[in-house]
Structures are given as C-alpha cells and as structure tokens.
Motif scaffolding. Structure first.
Motif, mmCIF file in Angstrom:
data_model
loop_
_atom_site.group_PDB
_atom_site.id
_atom_site.type_symbol
_atom_site.label_atom_id
_atom_site.label_comp_id
_atom_site.label_asym_id
_atom_site.label_seq_id
_atom_site.Cartn_x
_atom_site.Cartn_y
_atom_site.Cartn_z
ATOM 1 N N VAL A 123 117.950 10.269 45.463
ATOM 2 C CA VAL A 123 118.023 11.144 44.292
ATOM 3 C C VAL A 123 117.049 12.304 44.478
ATOM 4 O O VAL A 123 116.177 12.264 45.335
ATOM 5 C CB VAL A 123 117.694 10.381 42.984
ATOM 6 N N LYS A 124 117.213 13.326 43.643
ATOM 7 C CA LYS A 124 116.257 14.437 43.676
ATOM 8 C C LYS A 124 114.875 13.919 43.297
ATOM 9 O O LYS A 124 114.735 12.950 42.560
ATOM 10 C CB LYS A 124 116.679 15.512 42.665
ATOM 11 N N ASN A 125 113.847 14.616 43.766
ATOM 12 C CA ASN A 125 112.461 14.208 43.497
ATOM 13 C C ASN A 125 112.163 14.063 42.020
ATOM 14 O O ASN A 125 111.395 13.180 41.616
ATOM 15 C CB ASN A 125 111.483 15.223 44.093
ATOM 16 N N ASP A 126 112.757 14.907 41.190
ATOM 17 C CA ASP A 126 112.433 14.864 39.755
ATOM 18 C C ASP A 126 113.272 13.860 38.967
ATOM 19 O O ASP A 126 113.097 13.720 37.761
ATOM 20 C CB ASP A 126 112.557 16.260 39.144
ATOM 21 N N ASN A 127 114.165 13.128 39.630
ATOM 22 C CA ASN A 127 114.999 12.140 38.938
ATOM 23 C C ASN A 127 114.231 10.830 38.819
ATOM 24 O O ASN A 127 113.985 10.152 39.813
ATOM 25 C CB ASN A 127 116.304 11.927 39.702
ATOM 26 N N ALA A 178 120.866 17.557 46.103
ATOM 27 C CA ALA A 178 119.801 18.548 45.931
ATOM 28 C C ALA A 178 120.153 19.589 44.866
ATOM 29 O O ALA A 178 119.293 20.037 44.108
ATOM 30 C CB ALA A 178 119.511 19.247 47.256
ATOM 31 N N TYR A 179 121.438 19.961 44.785
ATOM 32 C CA TYR A 179 121.883 20.963 43.800
ATOM 33 C C TYR A 179 122.191 20.339 42.444
ATOM 34 O O TYR A 179 122.559 21.058 41.510
ATOM 35 C CB TYR A 179 123.118 21.714 44.310
ATOM 36 N N GLY A 180 122.050 19.028 42.333
ATOM 37 C CA GLY A 180 122.268 18.366 41.039
ATOM 38 C C GLY A 180 123.726 18.129 40.691
ATOM 39 O O GLY A 180 124.050 17.806 39.550
#
Length: 182
Positions: A123-127, A178-180
């Motif tokens: 997952v993205k780092n902020d997830n 990465a692009y969500g």
C-alpha cells in the motif's frame, strides 16, 4: 552449497527441461541456441538495469549455457505469456520467478526450488487502514495477470468482495497503487 555445485545442478535440470519441452523443430542454425523467457522485472533474479538484462537467474543461465556450449536467446514477455510460449515450443525454458503449483506440474517440468517468495500486500506509505486481507473487502487490488499472487488473493476472497484488477506487468500494479487508483 558452493556456487559451482548450484551451476552444475541447474545445468542438469536445464537439460532435463530441454529434453521434455523441446518441440523438435529446431533448424541447424538454431540447434546451439537456448531460447529463454523472462519478464525482465523480477529483481534480483532477472531484471533490466541500464537497458541490460541482469540478475541471479541471468548469471546462472549464462553459466549453464556456457557449460553445455549453447548461446542464449532471451525473450522478454509479460508474465501471462511465458507459459504459453514454453508450451508451444517458442521457448526452451523460462528463467523467471515462476511458482511451482500442482496445476503447472501437470504440464511443465521444474527444477528444485532455489528461492521462496510469499505474497504481500503493498500500500502507499500514508495508508494506515489496510493491514490484512480482510481489510481489502470493497477495495480495488492490483495484481499481475496469471500470477500466483492473483490466485492467492482469489482464494482468500470466496465471496468475491475484493475487486481484483489485473495488469500485464508488475510495474502497472505498483504505479496504480502509488497514484491511489488501487
């Protein structure tokens, strides 16, 4: 185990694969060429760096080919096409992280595994919401078409509550995460 022993074991296994998978259609000019398939995206095994295919599998195949006096012809394909190319005789062997499954063993010969890779959720780092497969319900998840990872995910989702979006190449999965979009 010493590197030389690994190379000899791989060369023996490679000869077994070639004898089982050869299509008997090689021309005289092709008889000393080993047609090898890979995605070129399996770091650190067979990946492209500065436009050149490199990695552990590449080094081993080069050493094995040298040992049996053959030249290598690498064919880079999407993962979903590798097994079909082998089955139709367009490839002599595959040197790419291919999971050994009971289904695949019915059609193909494999060497003894020399590495093991599990399936991970990326997952993205902020997830901070997704920590397990259960957290994927109602979400879109990226997976490479035909990969063992996609099949593993499907097996964990009997109620079909996860939207699995497949891609031809791994790079597509990572970019969409990465692009969500996944």
């Amino acid at each position: 185990m010493k590197k030389k022993t690994w190379v000899l074991l791989l060369a023996a296994a490679l000869l077994a694969v070639l004898s089982a998978c050869g299509n008997g259609k090689q021309s005289e000019s092709d008889e000393n060429v080993l047609h090898v398939g890979a995605t070129g995206q399996s770091y650190p095994f067979a990946y492209k760096e500065n436009g050149k295919l490199t990695g552990f599998d590449v080094d081993v195949m080069e050493a094995a080919a040298k040992k049996i006096n053959m030249k290598l012809d690498w064919k880079l394909l999407e993962f979903s096409g590798l097994m079909g190319e082998l089955q139709t005789g367009k490839l002599d062997t595959i040197s790419n992280q291919v999971a050994v499954t009971d289904e695949r063993k019915k059609t193909y010969n494999f060497t003894e595994p020399y590495s093991y890779a599990g399936t991970q959720i990326v997952v993205k780092n902020d997830n901070k919401d997704i920590k397990s497969v259960n957290d994927l319900k109602g979400k879109t998840v990226a997976a490479v078409l035909g990969s063992n990872h996609a099949k593993n995910l499907e097996s964990k989702d009997p109620d079909k509550k996860i939207n699995i979006k497949t891609y031809e190449i791994q790079e597509g999965t990572l970019k969409d995460v990465a692009y969500g979009r996944c």
